[in-house]
Design an enzyme around this catalytic site. Structure first.
Site, PDB file in Angstrom:
ATOM      1  N   ILE A 134       0.827  -1.210   0.000  1.00 56.19           N
ATOM      2  CA  ILE A 134       0.000   0.000   0.000  1.00 56.19           C
ATOM      3  C   ILE A 134       0.863   1.263   0.000  1.00 56.19           C
ATOM      4  CG2 ILE A 134      -0.180   0.075   2.520  1.00 56.19           C
ATOM      5  CD1 ILE A 134      -3.083   1.015   2.151  1.00 56.19           C
ATOM      6  N   GLY A 164      -0.175  -5.558   0.712  1.00 57.10           N
ATOM      7  CA  GLY A 164      -1.209  -5.733  -0.296  1.00 57.10           C
ATOM      8  C   GLY A 164      -0.804  -6.657  -1.424  1.00 57.10           C
ATOM      9  N   ASP A 215      -2.058  -9.972  -0.460  1.00 53.13           N
ATOM     10  CA  ASP A 215      -3.501  -9.994  -0.725  1.00 53.13           C
ATOM     11  C   ASP A 215      -3.768 -10.294  -2.192  1.00 53.13           C
ATOM     12  OD1 ASP A 215      -4.649  -9.099   1.889  1.00 53.13           O
ATOM     13  OD2 ASP A 215      -3.491  -7.301   1.484  1.00 53.13           O
ATOM     14  N   GLU A 217       1.028  -5.942   7.647  1.00 54.49           N
ATOM     15  CA  GLU A 217       0.040  -5.048   8.248  1.00 54.49           C
ATOM     16  C   GLU A 217       0.214  -4.822   9.747  1.00 54.49           C
ATOM     17  OE1 GLU A 217      -1.676  -6.131   4.303  1.00 54.49           O
ATOM     18  OE2 GLU A 217      -0.481  -7.102   5.851  1.00 54.49           O
ATOM     19  N   ASP A 270      -6.823  -6.567   5.926  1.00 58.18           N
ATOM     20  CA  ASP A 270      -8.280  -6.558   5.787  1.00 58.18           C
ATOM     21  C   ASP A 270      -8.798  -6.667   4.353  1.00 58.18           C
ATOM     22  OD1 ASP A 270      -7.478  -4.065   4.943  1.00 58.18           O
ATOM     23  OD2 ASP A 270      -8.640  -2.928   6.425  1.00 58.18           O
TER      24      ASP A 270
END
Length: 310
Positions: A100, A156, A159, A179, A187
């Site tokens: 991110i 991310g 993810d 994170e 999340d």
């Protein structure tokens, strides 16, 4: 196709080296992102294969606000594109992604709008759900998605890759569920998909709770990736070759396989079998079955069969 042509024309070792170099030159977008996108470069390196390259190399492919929107638009378009049968995702520059872009995303996460706690929470929930869609759209895409990771794959990035169907990496790749180091629980997919990808709850807990780095060899042994290549050049050549093999098969069979694998992951065996029977009661009526059977009897490869677009 492309790889077979190159190999047949050259001695084996020299041919593979040249293939790797040619593939990377063709697939790395020095021209920059593909309009209308500002964070992605889209290309068609071989027939029926779409290459999606994260393209903010000067920012280590950090995921800014535009990226989260553009991935949804890109994969929604790919899902409906009859000319695409397989997707290959990679990153431009020295790393796959640094995760991110905190500077760009801070206002959405740290300053949510709302007149009171309930409204702030409601708006923040909508924001999180919007970001979750960025990677869920990859999983929902009926075309198989291969991802090729080199260098860092942080936050991310994990993810993203856990929403893909096949994960490959180079020897210099490393993975980090980052994170907890920035004060939050992941999340947008890692905590939900990683346990189903790796299978070891203990290892998932360790990675998510300590934010330690996982190197390529451990990623392979744990099942996070299925193959490790010596470097990015070899990885991109191998990824394209694998994508070409998949693209040569019946799109009815390939896309039906992906849909049912995902359904079975989240349901019991009995439910999966029932869904499969319902699926194939219509899909078995395709001409692709007869074409594939005939090719097999004639000892032809899948690449010699012409399948209609889907």
């Amino acid at each position: 196709m492309f790889s077979a042509t190159v190999r047949s024309a050259l001695p084996k070792s020299r041919g593979l080296r040249l293939l790797s170099q040619t593939v990377v030159r063709a697939m790395s977008s020095s021209a920059g992102p593909s309009p209308p996108y500002t964070t992605l470069a889209i290309s068609r390196p071989a027939e029926s294969i779409t290459h999606v390259e994260l393209h903010r190399p000067e920012k280590r492919n950090a995921m800014n606000k535009a990226f989260w929107r553009q991935m949804v638009d890109c994969f929604n378009e790919i899902a409906g594109d009859p000319d695409c049968r397989v997707v290959l995702v990679s990153g431009a520059g020295k790393v796959f992604t640094a995760g991110i872009d905190l500077m760009d995303m801070a206002s959405d996460v740290l300053q949510p709008r709302g007149d009171d706690s309930a409204r702030v929470s409601w708006n923040l929930r909508k924001t999180i759900a919007k970001y979750q869609e960025t990677f869920s759209v990859i999983e929902r895409c009926p075309k198989p998605v291969l991802v090729a990771v080199h260098g860092a794959c942080v936050g991310g990035g994990v993810d993203l890759i856990t929403a893909c169907d096949i994960r490959l990496c180079s020897q210099d790749a490393w993975f980090q569920v980052k994170e907890v180091d920035i004060g939050l629980a992941a999340d947008v997919g890692t905590l939900q998909r990683l346990p189903k990808v790796i299978g070891s709850r203990s290892l998932v807990n360790e990675l998510a709770l300590t934010a330690r780095k996982m190197q390529a060899d451990e990623a392979k042994s744990s099942g996070l990736v299925s193959r490790v290549f010596v470097d990015k050049d070899a990885m991109m050549a191998g990824a394209l070759e694998m994508a070409t093999e998949i693209a040569a098969r019946s799109p009815v069979a390939v896309q039906g396989t992906k849909v049912n694998l995902l359904y079975s992951r989240d349901h019991s065996v009995a439910e999966g079998l029932d869904y499969m029977a319902t699926w194939n009661m219509s899909m078995l009526q395709t001409q692709d079955v007869m074409k594939s059977a005939q090719a097999s009897m004639e000892k032809k490869s899948a690449k010699e069969i012409t399948f209609s677009k889907l």
